[in-house]
Design a protein around this motif. Structure first.
Motif, short mmCIF file in Angstrom:
data_model
loop_
_atom_site.label_atom_id
_atom_site.label_comp_id
_atom_site.label_asym_id
_atom_site.label_seq_id
_atom_site.Cartn_x
_atom_site.Cartn_y
_atom_site.Cartn_z
N MET A 175 0.84 -1.21 0.00
CA MET A 175 0.00 0.00 0.00
C MET A 175 0.87 1.26 0.00
O MET A 175 0.64 2.20 -0.76
N LEU A 176 1.87 1.25 0.87
CA LEU A 176 2.74 2.41 0.99
C LEU A 176 3.54 2.60 -0.29
O LEU A 176 3.77 3.73 -0.74
N GLU A 191 2.58 1.80 -3.29
CA GLU A 191 1.68 2.35 -4.31
C GLU A 191 1.63 3.88 -4.21
O GLU A 191 1.78 4.59 -5.21
N MET A 192 1.44 4.38 -2.99
CA MET A 192 1.33 5.83 -2.81
C MET A 192 2.67 6.52 -3.02
O MET A 192 2.74 7.62 -3.59
N PHE A 207 4.23 8.41 4.51
CA PHE A 207 2.85 8.16 4.96
C PHE A 207 2.23 9.32 5.72
O PHE A 207 1.02 9.45 5.76
N TYR A 258 0.75 11.35 3.00
CA TYR A 258 -0.41 10.69 2.41
C TYR A 258 -1.61 10.70 3.36
O TYR A 258 -2.76 10.84 2.92
N SER A 306 -5.41 5.59 4.54
CA SER A 306 -5.01 6.59 3.54
C SER A 306 -5.06 6.00 2.14
O SER A 306 -5.52 6.63 1.19
N GLN A 307 -4.57 4.75 2.00
CA GLN A 307 -4.58 4.11 0.68
C GLN A 307 -6.00 3.87 0.18
O GLN A 307 -6.29 4.04 -1.00
N ARG A 323 -6.56 5.86 -3.35
CA ARG A 323 -6.53 5.05 -4.57
C ARG A 323 -7.57 5.51 -5.60
O ARG A 323 -7.23 5.69 -6.79
N MET A 378 -1.73 -1.72 -5.44
CA MET A 378 -2.01 -2.68 -4.37
C MET A 378 -2.76 -3.87 -4.95
O MET A 378 -3.67 -3.70 -5.76
N PHE A 383 -7.20 -4.69 -4.70
CA PHE A 383 -7.82 -3.56 -4.01
C PHE A 383 -9.32 -3.61 -4.21
O PHE A 383 -9.81 -3.90 -5.31
N THR A 425 -6.61 -4.64 1.31
CA THR A 425 -6.42 -3.51 2.22
C THR A 425 -7.31 -3.67 3.45
O THR A 425 -6.87 -3.49 4.60
#
Length: 462
Positions: A71-72, A74-75, A85, A88, A387-388, A392, A407, A410, A414
């Protein structure tokens, strides 16, 4: 200078820091932040709780960490930022979330610094008793302050070789251990399944042992987040963080689970002495001379490497907070080589305070501080997941070309990760040894949230 918190447009504001970290630096920085004494020494406690099923405990904890890092990643690949993070969380949930995530993580790192510095000083004092432990701590803190004040490329090289030594030690351990398992070393016989299925079987403490073992080892995966913090200082942030996240997570999982498999295959799980490194016990059992001293050197390097990486991560986090107006603006000063000098000094200053508290009152004041960060990592991971979930859809709508590390499955995985984190926190509440950490950490988080909400209310009134 507040960062642009929108996710629209094709370009994000450039970081004012250096961009000289290479791909290999990022990968090793991730490994350096997470491979520490918790693996080489602390893993024995998990084996004592779960027996051979500690392999399952590490797998469960590793999968959870892998999902969080995906997830992290991806962002970070879409929006590289030195605050990672924390940035984000602010984009997704508001200033209170970015403020809380950033300061809680900074507090976690500077308290852990004290543990690492004190542990390394204790080993060095054993080698050179004429030098007091406090003086060793001072030497280490000064050396790594200078390392972090140097050009970031030099810091990257320093950490690369530190982490490379740890990785080399684990790889050599895995090779020797595997050869011993199959009886391919001198004076060894194939061990078969005897130690995996004897002494009460593979699950001597049942499923409850696996869960308790997971509680003991899940925090050993903390530190991987530093990769995404450092990505903003690489020459190609989006590409670098994608590759670093992929490689670091799989390598960590392989090292951790592989090591546990070798240990519980070669030795009866109930033969390990509390507080003894299971790695030393294995090396002794296969006849490696001076195994204890070899592992002392490895643990020493592991502690210093983690100290170096965590000082880097804490300085970049507080710098990012200052960028967004959540920390004093004076911390924004950047040297000619692109190093946030005041952010480094502020982080190491609190690190010195933590070390002094650890040396003077390890069982009172510092113990409370350590408990106050015990569950913070899970709080941060939960904010990353939420956050993700929020960001997203915006990324898919506004800049789908930046979703280079999406991710998996999704939003189902998550949500599964969030359920896993909630389950760990509930289990901590009912575990006598973990409950104080959860309660103190919850208190620390509540205090930070109160400050965040007060700041927002004050800003709305002005």
């Amino acid at each position: 200078m507040r960062e642009d918190l929108s996710v629209t447009g094709s370009e994000l504001p450039p970081e004012p820091l250096s961009h000289s970290l290479k791909q290999r630096h990022l990968t090793m920085l991730g490994l350096g932040g997470v491979i520490g004494a918790g693996l080489f020494v602390g893993s024995g406690a998990g084996i004592g709780i779960a027996g051979p099923a500690i392999i399952c405990s590490y797998l469960l904890a590793g999968v959870l960490a892998m999902l969080v890092m995906r997830m992290l990643g991806e962002m970070s690949a879409a929006m590289p930022a030195s605050g990672s993070f924390s940035v984000y969380a602010e984009k997704a949930l508001g200033r209170w979330a970015g403020f809380s995530a950033g300061w809680l993580y900074w507090f976690l790192l500077v308290v852990v610094l004290a543990v690492e510095a004190t542990g390394a000083a204790n080993i060095a004092h054993g080698w050179v008793p004429s030098v007091d432990q406090w003086l060793w701590v001072l030497i280490f803190m000064v050396v790594f302050t200078l390392s972090n004040l140097a050009a970031v490329r030099n810091f990257g090289e320093f950490e690369f070789w530190f982490a490379a030594l740890k990785v080399g030690a684990i790889v050599l351990f895995l090779i020797l251990g595997t050869l011993a398992v199959f009886g391919l070393l001198p004076d060894t016989e194939p061990v078969g399944m005897a130690n995996l299925t004897g002494q009460g079987g593979f699950f001597p403490a049942g499923v409850g042992g696996v869960i308790a073992g997971m509680l003991a080892v899940v925090f050993a995966f903390g530190g991987l987040e530093v990769v995404t913090i450092a990505a903003a200082e690489s020459d190609d942030p989006a590409r670098s963080v994608s590759r670093a996240v992929r490689s670091a997570v799989w390598r960590i999982l392989f090292f951790y689970v592989g090591s546990m498999l070798v240990i519980v295959s070669l030795l009866p799980w109930d033969s390990l002495e509390p507080g003894e490194s299971p790695y030393v016990a294995v090396l002794d059992s296969i006849g490696i001379p001076a195994a204890g001293q070899i592992m002392n050197i490895v643990v020493f390097v592991a502690l210093l490497s983690a100290l170096n990486a965590n000082l880097y991560g804490s300085s970049r986090m507080v710098f990012s907070l200052a960028e967004r107006g959540e920390a004093p603006k004076s911390l924004l000063k950047v040297s000619g080589s692109g190093v946030p000098t005041r952010a480094v000094l502020a982080s190491v200053a609190f690190g010195f305070v933590s070390v002094v508290l650890n040396l003077l009152w390890p069982d009172t004041v510092f113990l409370y501080m350590l408990n106050a960060v015990g569950a913070v990592l899970l709080f941060v991971w939960a904010l990353i997941a939420v956050s993700q979930l929020r960001l997203r859809p915006r990324l898919e709508r506004d800049m789908p070309e930046r979703l280079t590390l999406p991710m998996w499955a999704f939003p189902y995985l998550t949500w599964a990760a969030l359920v896993g984190m909630a389950a760990v926190l509930v289990l901590m509440l009912f575990d006598d040894s973990a409950r104080p950490q959860l309660l103190w950490s919850s208190g620390a988080a509540a205090l930070v949230l109160l400050v965040a909400w007060y700041r927002e209310a004050r800003d709305r009134r002005s």
